[in-house]
Design a protein around this motif. Structure first.
Motif, PDB file in Angstrom:
ATOM      1  N   SER A   4       0.864  -1.179   0.000  1.00 23.80           N
ATOM      2  CA  SER A   4       0.000   0.000   0.000  1.00 23.80           C
ATOM      3  C   SER A   4       0.896   1.223   0.000  1.00 23.80           C
ATOM      4  O   SER A   4       1.879   1.282   0.733  1.00 23.80           O
ATOM      5  CB  SER A   4      -0.884   0.025   1.248  1.00 23.80           C
ATOM      6  OG  SER A   4      -1.751  -1.085   1.232  1.00 23.80           O
ATOM      7  N   ASP A   6       0.859   5.722  -0.361  1.00 27.14           N
ATOM      8  CA  ASP A   6       0.003   6.900  -0.256  1.00 27.14           C
ATOM      9  C   ASP A   6      -0.237   7.488  -1.649  1.00 27.14           C
ATOM     10  O   ASP A   6       0.421   7.131  -2.618  1.00 27.14           O
ATOM     11  CB  ASP A   6       0.622   7.938   0.687  1.00 27.14           C
ATOM     12  CG  ASP A   6       1.981   8.390   0.199  1.00 27.14           C
ATOM     13  OD1 ASP A   6       2.037   9.172  -0.767  1.00 27.14           O
ATOM     14  OD2 ASP A   6       2.995   7.934   0.775  1.00 27.14           O
ATOM     15  N   GLU A   7      -1.196   8.405  -1.709  1.00 23.17           N
ATOM     16  CA  GLU A   7      -1.601   8.983  -2.998  1.00 23.17           C
ATOM     17  C   GLU A   7      -0.464   9.722  -3.687  1.00 23.17           C
ATOM     18  O   GLU A   7      -0.301   9.624  -4.909  1.00 23.17           O
ATOM     19  CB  GLU A   7      -2.803   9.911  -2.796  1.00 23.17           C
ATOM     20  CG  GLU A   7      -4.084   9.162  -2.488  1.00 23.17           C
ATOM     21  CD  GLU A   7      -5.270  10.105  -2.342  1.00 23.17           C
ATOM     22  OE1 GLU A   7      -5.233  11.196  -2.957  1.00 23.17           O
ATOM     23  OE2 GLU A   7      -6.206   9.742  -1.631  1.00 23.17           O
ATOM     24  N   GLU A   8       0.312  10.456  -2.957  1.00 23.17           N
ATOM     25  CA  GLU A   8       1.422  11.221  -3.548  1.00 23.17           C
ATOM     26  C   GLU A   8       2.458  10.279  -4.167  1.00 23.17           C
ATOM     27  O   GLU A   8       2.945  10.505  -5.270  1.00 23.17           O
ATOM     28  CB  GLU A   8       2.076  12.123  -2.489  1.00 23.17           C
ATOM     29  CG  GLU A   8       3.272  12.907  -2.984  1.00 23.17           C
ATOM     30  CD  GLU A   8       2.934  13.917  -4.082  1.00 23.17           C
ATOM     31  OE1 GLU A   8       3.884  14.444  -4.694  1.00 23.17           O
ATOM     32  OE2 GLU A   8       1.746  14.192  -4.339  1.00 23.17           O
ATOM     33  N   THR A   9       2.786   9.213  -3.458  1.00 24.82           N
ATOM     34  CA  THR A   9       3.745   8.240  -3.984  1.00 24.82           C
ATOM     35  C   THR A   9       3.176   7.575  -5.232  1.00 24.82           C
ATOM     36  O   THR A   9       3.896   7.359  -6.219  1.00 24.82           O
ATOM     37  CB  THR A   9       4.100   7.189  -2.914  1.00 24.82           C
ATOM     38  OG1 THR A   9       4.634   7.864  -1.762  1.00 24.82           O
ATOM     39  CG2 THR A   9       5.126   6.191  -3.419  1.00 24.82           C
ATOM     40  N   ALA A  10       1.879   7.257  -5.207  1.00 25.28           N
ATOM     41  CA  ALA A  10       1.229   6.658  -6.378  1.00 25.28           C
ATOM     42  C   ALA A  10       1.274   7.606  -7.570  1.00 25.28           C
ATOM     43  O   ALA A  10       1.501   7.195  -8.712  1.00 25.28           O
ATOM     44  CB  ALA A  10      -0.208   6.274  -6.038  1.00 25.28           C
ATOM     45  N   ARG A  11       1.071   8.899  -7.309  1.00 19.51           N
ATOM     46  CA  ARG A  11       1.123   9.895  -8.381  1.00 19.51           C
ATOM     47  C   ARG A  11       2.530   9.964  -8.992  1.00 19.51           C
ATOM     48  O   ARG A  11       2.705   9.931 -10.202  1.00 19.51           O
ATOM     49  CB  ARG A  11       0.721  11.272  -7.828  1.00 19.51           C
ATOM     50  CG  ARG A  11       0.623  12.359  -8.893  1.00 19.51           C
ATOM     51  CD  ARG A  11       0.374  13.725  -8.275  1.00 19.51           C
ATOM     52  NE  ARG A  11       1.478  14.191  -7.434  1.00 19.51           N
ATOM     53  CZ  ARG A  11       2.658  14.624  -7.906  1.00 19.51           C
ATOM     54  NH1 ARG A  11       2.884  14.642  -9.201  1.00 19.51           N
ATOM     55  NH2 ARG A  11       3.581  15.034  -7.076  1.00 19.51           N
ATOM     56  N   LYS A  24       4.815   0.335 -14.057  1.00 16.08           N
ATOM     57  CA  LYS A  24       4.991   0.774 -12.675  1.00 16.08           C
ATOM     58  C   LYS A  24       5.806  -0.258 -11.897  1.00 16.08           C
ATOM     59  O   LYS A  24       6.642   0.109 -11.064  1.00 16.08           O
ATOM     60  CB  LYS A  24       3.636   1.003 -12.011  1.00 16.08           C
ATOM     61  CG  LYS A  24       2.886   2.184 -12.584  1.00 16.08           C
ATOM     62  CD  LYS A  24       1.506   2.307 -11.966  1.00 16.08           C
ATOM     63  CE  LYS A  24       0.724   3.429 -12.635  1.00 16.08           C
ATOM     64  NZ  LYS A  24      -0.653   3.503 -12.143  1.00 16.08           N
TER      65      LYS A  24
END
Length: 89
Positions: A4, A6-11, A24
Motif C-alpha cells: 500500500s 500513499d496517494e502522492e507516492t502513487a502519483r 509501474k
C-alpha cells in the motif's frame, strides 16, 4: 506481494512510469535495486563532513617512533592484566 502506498507516492510512480515508458512494476523494481545499492553508503555531504573532520584531527595526532608506541602499548597491556590484583608474596 502487495504493498500500500500513499496517494502522492502513487502519483509520482505513475508519472515516472509514463515518463520512462515502462511499467509501474519496473519502476518499483529499479527503485528498490537502486536503494539497495545505496544503503550503507555515505552521502556526499556526510563524506565531506568526515573528510573535514579527518583534516582537523590528523594534524593533532603526535608523530612518535613506532618502538615507543609499541613499548607504551605493551606497558598498558601488562597493567591491564594485573589491574585490581595484589602481587603474590
Amino acid at each position: 506481494m502487495t504493498f500500500s502506498i500513499d496517494e502522492e507516492t502513487a502519483r509520482i510512480l505513475g508519472q515516472t512510469s509514463e515518463r520512462l515508458g515502462v511499467s509501474k512494476s519496473q519502476v518499483v523494481r529499479e527503485a528498490v535495486a537502486d536503494y539497495g545499492e545505496r544503503v550503507g553508503r555515505l552521502s556526499e555531504r556526510e563524506r565531506r563532513r568526515l573528510l573535514t573532520l579527518l583534516d582537523e584531527v590528523l594534524p593533532a595526532v603526535p608523530a612518535r617512533p613506532q618502538d615507543e608506541v609499541d613499548a607504551e602499548l605493551q606497558a598498558i597491556r601488562a597493567e591491564r592484566r594485573t589491574a585490581g590484583r595484589r602481587p603474590r608474596n
